[in-house]
Enzyme design. Structure first.
Site, PDB file in Angstrom:
ATOM      1  N   ASN A   1       2.792   8.743 -14.520  1.00 20.36           N
ATOM      2  CA  ASN A   1       1.853   7.656 -13.983  1.00 20.36           C
ATOM      3  C   ASN A   1       0.610   8.081 -14.151  1.00 20.36           C
ATOM      4  OD1 ASN A   1       0.957   8.965 -11.431  1.00 20.36           O
ATOM      5  ND2 ASN A   1       3.218   8.841 -11.245  1.00 20.36           N
TER       6      ASN A   1
ATOM      7  N   LYS B   1       4.861   0.059   5.535  1.00 16.69           N
ATOM      8  CA  LYS B   1       5.309   1.689   4.998  1.00 16.69           C
ATOM      9  C   LYS B   1       5.131   2.627   6.185  1.00 16.69           C
ATOM     10  CE  LYS B   1       4.461   1.953   0.835  1.00 16.69           C
ATOM     11  NZ  LYS B   1       3.694   1.987  -0.700  1.00 16.69           N
TER      12      LYS B   1
HETATM   13  O1  C5P Z   1       6.828   4.215  -1.425  1.00 12.67           O
HETATM   14  P1  C5P Z   1       5.299   4.634  -1.888  1.00 12.67           P
HETATM   15  O2  C5P Z   1       5.578   5.237  -3.155  1.00 12.67           O
HETATM   16  O3  C5P Z   1       4.622   3.326  -1.945  1.00 12.67           O
HETATM   17  O4  C5P Z   1       4.688   5.467  -0.774  1.00 12.67           O
HETATM   18  C1  C5P Z   1       3.590   6.166  -0.998  1.00 12.67           C
HETATM   19  C2  C5P Z   1       3.498   7.357  -0.174  1.00 12.67           C
HETATM   20  O5  C5P Z   1       4.800   7.925  -0.354  1.00 12.67           O
HETATM   21  C3  C5P Z   1       2.550   8.280  -0.731  1.00 12.67           C
HETATM   22  O6  C5P Z   1       2.011   8.970   0.386  1.00 12.67           O
HETATM   23  C4  C5P Z   1       3.125   9.313  -1.615  1.00 12.67           C
HETATM   24  O7  C5P Z   1       2.704  10.424  -1.552  1.00 12.67           O
HETATM   25  C5  C5P Z   1       4.631   9.256  -0.818  1.00 12.67           C
HETATM   26  N1  C5P Z   1       5.714   9.332  -1.828  1.00 12.67           N
HETATM   27  C6  C5P Z   1       6.555  10.763  -1.488  1.00 12.67           C
HETATM   28  N2  C5P Z   1       7.714  10.822  -2.100  1.00 12.67           N
HETATM   29  C7  C5P Z   1       8.265   9.711  -3.238  1.00 12.67           C
HETATM   30  C8  C5P Z   1       7.546   8.558  -3.231  1.00 12.67           C
HETATM   31  C9  C5P Z   1       6.171   8.333  -2.585  1.00 12.67           C
HETATM   32  O8  C5P Z   1       6.108  11.391  -0.883  1.00 12.67           O
HETATM   33  N3  C5P Z   1       9.114   9.990  -3.652  1.00 12.67           N
END
Ligand code: C5P
Length: 407
Positions: free
Chosen positions: A216, A345
């Site tokens: 990404n 979240k």
């Molecule tokens: O669910 P989402 O990806 O939007 O959440 C973002 C937050 O979750 C960020 O702090 C990101 O670093 C963390 N995250 C994580 N592991 C994942 C997905 C997101 O630590 N697999």
């Protein structure tokens, strides 16, 4: 006099360069060790003409490191580890020659290489003939080094070995011990001293086959800046970073990983921690069973990529239990309804705070140097003005420090 109790358990890497004052460094080693510090020594070639490696070795009770090219030294203790496994580097005596090489960023012997590779504070105790010290070249080199954060003790004024009078004598061992204690005392007063923070940053790369991966657009700028800002306030920081173009931030120990699963393993290995900040853009999905050979265009049409969900690092670290850091901070990159999604979240992932930002195309957040964020805590939302990512990091680190000050 500075409080020497602070020296207990501290690791000093002492670089002894070639000067008549090198004999005083033997006393310095003794006095540091008496106060509970461990001393590891690097001796330059010229230094070894003034003190014997054997006496340095006997006093440090450790190997004396001398040769950049020594395979034994490199295999047992590479020069990077040598500088990283110290809390402070002390150059005593610091000769005009070594100061010049440090100022120029040279790495032409083990001492200069270690000094170039370090991210730890450096203290120099210059010792040289008065004319050499007063020479414009030495003064310019010293000023440049000090502008980069190198600390200095001495030189003192007095009669020199060469019978001239003036500044150039190395500071006395106890003055150097005081200067060292003062540097450690500064750190001990920092608000996050004694706290350990784990920070994730950057994207993850999820392999499709040995040459392709899913990634990404995260640059890692915000996460790296947060790691640096927490370290600046005295925290011991483990930065777990996906692939980025950024240099390792100063003062942090950095674990480089590629996949989400590696990131989770590195975070768990870094526990216990007081603080976790998950700023990485972790891939939500990885390819289920990536190919161990490059996928070919074999006329059968594009391959179907079966995806499977990655572990959620933030949610895992937030899980209640003994190992849960006292403060877990997540990020929420949203493209609309930022506050509503981010608030949800926070609850879903069980983290303490969420830093929410709008990453809609056009905001320039991804890869840009500015960020507009909202800090969401249990007691409400704070919206911060748009500012550079470094400033967001510094402010977040201050809020983290405030949290621990209030505990
Ligand atoms: O669910 P989402 O990806 O939007 O959440 C973002 C937050 O979750 C960020 O702090 C990101 O670093 C963390 N995250 C994580 N592991 C994942 C997905 C997101 O630590 N697999």
């Amino acid at each position: 006099m500075a409080d020497h109790a602070i020296l207990a358990g501290k690791r000093v890497l002492l670089v002894v360069a070639g000067g008549i004052a090198a004999y005083k460094s033997l006393d310095l080693i003794r006095r540091l060790r008496e106060r509970g510090a461990t001393v590891r020594a690097v001796l330059t070639e010229a230094g070894a003409r003034f003190v014997t490696p054997l006496s340095v070795q006997a006093l440090t009770e450790d190997t004396v490191y001398r040769d950049l090219w020594s395979l034994t030294d490199e295999s047992e203790m590479g020069h990077i580890r040598l500088s990283r496994e110290a809390d402070l580097l002390v150059v005593a005596p610091a000769t005009a020659n070594l100061l010049a090489r440090m100022a120029a960023g040279m790495a032409d012997d083990l001492a200069a290489t270690v000094l170039l590779a370090t991210d730890k504070p450096v203290l120099v105790a210059p010792a040289m003939n008065v004319r050499m010290w007063q020479h414009a070249a030495t003064q310019a080199n010293m000023a440049l080094l000090e502008s980069r954060g190198v600390r200095r003790v001495g030189p003192n004024e007095g009669v020199m070995a060469c019978n001239e009078y003036g500044p150039g004598r190395m500071a006395e061992p106890m003055e150097i011990v005081d200067a060292i204690a003062a540097i450690f005392a500064e750190d001990a007063h920092l608000p996050l001293a004694g706290r350990h923070a784990v920070v994730t940053s950057g994207p993850t790369h999820e392999p499709i086959d040995p040459v392709r991966y899913i990634a990404n657009r995260s640059s890692g700028k915000q996460g790296h800046a947060i790691a640096a800002a927490l370290a600046k306030l005295g925290a011991a920081v483990t930065l777990v970073s996906g692939p980025t173009r950024l240099p390792d931030p100063p003062g942090c120990s950095v674990v480089h990983i590629e996949t989400a699963r590696e990131m989770l393993a590195a975070c768990e290995a870094a526990l216990p921690a007081d603080i976790a900040v998950c700023a990485a853009a972790v891939a939500d999905w990885r390819v289920d069973g990536p190919s161990d050979r490059k996928l070919k265009k074999d006329g059968g049409g594009p391959p179907a990529l079966a995806l499977t969900e990655n572990p959620d690092i933030l949610a895992t670290l937030s899980r209640p239990g003994e190992r849960r850091p006292a403060l877990v901070v997540g990020f929420a990159a949203e493209t609309g309804d930022v506050l509503a999604y981010a608030t949800a979240k926070r609850a879903r992932k069980c983290c303490d705070w969420i830093v929410a930002n709008d990453v809609s195309p056009g905001t320039g957040t991804f890869g840009g140097s500015d960020n507009t964020v909202h800090l969401i805590r249990a007691d409400g939302v704070e919206s911060w003005p748009t500012m550079p990512k470094d400033a967001v990091a510094a402010r977040l680190a201050e809020v983290v420090a405030g949290y621990f000050a209030g505990k």
